[in-house]
Structures are given as structure tokens and as C-alpha cells.
Enzyme design. Sequence first.
Site, short mmCIF file in Angstrom:
data_model
loop_
_atom_site.label_atom_id
_atom_site.label_comp_id
_atom_site.label_asym_id
_atom_site.label_seq_id
_atom_site.Cartn_x
_atom_site.Cartn_y
_atom_site.Cartn_z
N HIS A 14 10.92 23.76 11.55
CA HIS A 14 11.80 22.77 10.91
C HIS A 14 12.99 23.47 10.26
CE1 HIS A 14 12.09 18.74 8.55
NE2 HIS A 14 13.21 19.42 8.34
N HIS A 16 17.28 23.09 10.25
CA HIS A 16 18.52 22.42 10.70
C HIS A 16 19.62 23.47 10.83
CE1 HIS A 16 17.00 18.32 9.66
NE2 HIS A 16 16.33 18.98 8.74
N ASN A 18 22.93 23.47 10.83
CA ASN A 18 24.05 23.53 9.87
C ASN A 18 23.61 23.65 8.41
OD1 ASN A 18 26.88 23.32 11.14
ND2 ASN A 18 25.58 21.98 12.38
N GLY A 161 18.65 12.94 8.47
CA GLY A 161 19.76 12.32 7.74
C GLY A 161 19.26 11.72 6.44
N GLU A 189 10.29 10.95 2.90
CA GLU A 189 11.04 11.90 2.06
C GLU A 189 11.37 11.22 0.73
OE1 GLU A 189 14.28 13.34 4.51
OE2 GLU A 189 14.59 15.01 3.15
P1 IMP Z 1 22.92 19.72 11.70
O1 IMP Z 1 22.11 18.63 12.31
O2 IMP Z 1 22.84 21.04 12.42
O3 IMP Z 1 24.36 19.29 11.49
O4 IMP Z 1 22.29 20.03 10.26
C1 IMP Z 1 22.62 19.32 9.09
C2 IMP Z 1 22.07 17.91 9.15
O5 IMP Z 1 20.65 17.93 9.16
C3 IMP Z 1 22.42 17.05 7.92
O6 IMP Z 1 23.68 16.47 8.05
C4 IMP Z 1 21.30 16.03 7.92
O7 IMP Z 1 21.56 14.97 8.82
C5 IMP Z 1 20.12 16.81 8.47
N1 IMP Z 1 19.26 17.31 7.37
C6 IMP Z 1 19.23 18.54 6.85
N2 IMP Z 1 18.29 18.62 5.87
C7 IMP Z 1 17.71 17.41 5.81
C8 IMP Z 1 16.67 16.87 5.00
O8 IMP Z 1 16.05 17.49 4.14
N3 IMP Z 1 16.37 15.56 5.23
C9 IMP Z 1 16.99 14.80 6.16
N4 IMP Z 1 17.96 15.28 6.93
C10 IMP Z 1 18.33 16.58 6.76
ZN ZN Z 2 14.79 18.50 7.33
#
Ligand code: IMP
Ligand code: ZN
Length: 341
Positions: A14, A16, A18, A161, A189
Site C-alpha cells: 500500500h 501511493h 505521489n 481519495g 478510513e
Molecule cells: P497518486 O495516486 O500517485 O497521485 O497519489 C496521491 C493520491 O493517492 C491522493 O491524491 C489520494 O487520492 C490518494 N491517497 C493517498 N493517501 C491516501 C489515503 O490515506 N487515503 C485515501 N487516499 C489516499
Molecule cells: Zn492509502
Amino acid sequence: METFCSKLPKIELHAHLNGSLSRETLKKFGCADNDILEYNQAKQTTLDQVFDIFKIAHQATSTKQNLYESTVKVIEEFASDNVIYLELRTTPRKEADMTEDEYVETVIKALLDSESSDIMVKLILSIDRRHTYDQQVETLKTIIKYKKLYPDVVRGIDLSGDPTKGAFFRDIFEKARRNELFVAMHCAEIKNDAEVMEMFDFKPDRLGHATFIHPDFQGSAELWELYTKLQIPVEFCLTSNVVCLTSKSYQEHHVREWMKANMPFCLSTDDKGVFDTTLSNEFRIVQQTFSLNKEELWKISKNTLSYSFATDRDKNVLNEKLDKWKLANIKILKHPYYICL
Ligand code: IMP
Ligand code: ZN
């Protein structure tokens, strides 16, 4: 134990993209010092504020070249933390210089170029729950297209998101499943029993966070009972929850209920850049908080692999690596004296 957690071969499910950029990467791609401080401060914040912070990283990855280099760098950083298998997730998006397709192609190229004998990397493509139904349908088309083109790389789909906004549209994930995508879903969450019920009914392959399910954590007896029947593996991100104030402390993190009830879980970073953590650090925190021994920590890695979206062939390769490492690094004297060195 710190060295042990760092050396232990780990599986990250898990992360992400960005939210995983390091300070150095943001600096390299022209982010202002103030923005970098805001992004990577790990101070307590609300969920709302966190979702604004991702905009800083999105500026840094708004061109193909920067996105490519950032992805390569994130993978290098996980590899140097002894992560041997990484499922990186990201939300396809378009930018002035990049279509949604080009975004996904760039990330896939970076993944393929980064694979080495040290780390295996797979992709989960995310749907942003804040997007409208029609936007989510469009993103799904892109995801399915790349699943067909790169079935070994694109392994799953995620719903993420801001949990206070948007919705889970079941038919989108049913279609994803019909197209052989594994499904991971941010779930509970925030407290939202009705949505959790809908998700349980769909039965995703993995859940992210699962914070408000157990009755001691503002869930309900009914939800927990249902969960214990389903036993869906949960990706726990302790630092993320403590920083975002959805968990009071590490001691009072709901992971303890999963340990007590022997329910399936893994440890993850969520956004290692934003929360200033590493997977080794997450292991170390859990070890210290719940007094785990070396074999228990290794078992978390081993179990995590079984919850991954890797192919059976890849799982076999990685299982062998984990077993060999255990033999060389955790000494067990046979009965009656049982000692982990
Ligand atoms: P990306 O999808 O590579 O742009 O990573 C950033 C995105 O991941 C954010 O804009 C959120 O949509 C999502 N994200 C990151 N951390 C969380 C979280 O803890 N909960 C829900 N969504 C998250
Ligand atoms: Zn997450």
C-alpha cells in the site's frame, strides 16, 4: 531490532506514488522549500489537509520526464529499504504535457526499467472516489486497457481519495474484477458503516486502513462479526493514521484487534514522503509497541506475500527468498529451548 527490521526482506502493498516522493525528489523537480516542508512534515494534521498536500507532489510529476524519474527514484528508495516486492499504486491523470494514457505508460516504463534482482514491482491503478461516476468510468477504461496490454505489470485496481467525499460505485469494481483485476479498497478510513457494509458485500481482495470496524474503535459488533467471517486482509498504515488523527496513538491502533483475533493484515507506508516514514520504520513501531519477536516480524512479511496480487510464479520466487533469509538470519534451537537470535 532496528537493524533487524531494516534488513528483513519486506513486502509493500500500500504505497501511493505521489505520496511517496522524497524531499530530494521534490527539490530536484523545483518545489519551493516551503512546499517541501509542508509536504514532508509528519506533524499531526487532519485528513482534509493531507489531501491538499498531494497537490505539491502533483506539480512535481506534471511532466513525463519528471514523472518517470520520480517513479524510478521511489522504487530505488523502497529497494534500499530492503523491500523485495512492491505494489505501487497511482491515479491516472492528465496534465498539460501528458494524456491519461501517457501518464500510465510513463509509470509502467519506469517500473519495467527499475526491476532488478533486488526488487519486483507491480502496479495498482487507482480510482479517485471524489470523481464523478462518468469520470470513474473513463478511468476504468484506461485501467482495463493497460491491464490487457501489460497483464503481468498491472495487477489491480484501488479506490482511494478523500474518504469524506465522493462514493464507491460497485458496478465499476465488478467490471474491473471481470477484467481480471484484483481489487484493493480504502475502507472505513472514517466512520461510515453503510459504505463498509456495501464494500463487505462486494468483498474486495484487500482493504486499506479498516479503522472504524471493530466495536472498540467506533465500529459495531455486527460489522466486526461480518469481518471475522470474511477475513479480508487489511493493509495497516500506522504512522499515516496517527498523523492524520484517525488513530489516537500507536498503542491504541486497531491493528491490536487484528493481532488478538488472528485476522489477516500487513504493514504499509501509505505515503512515505508525506508521513516521513519507511516500511522498516513501520515494522519497528509495531515491534516496539506490541513486543513482537523476530520470527513474528518475519511471519508478517511471509503472510503479506500471500495477500499480494503477484502471480503464483512470482510468489514462489519470493517465498523462496524469504525462507532462505530466515534460515540464514533467524536461528531457532529445537525444542525444548526456543531462542530467536
Ligand atoms: P497518486 O495516486 O500517485 O497521485 O497519489 C496521491 C493520491 O493517492 C491522493 O491524491 C489520494 O487520492 C490518494 N491517497 C493517498 N493517501 C491516501 C489515503 O490515506 N487515503 C485515501 N487516499 C489516499
Ligand atoms: Zn492509502
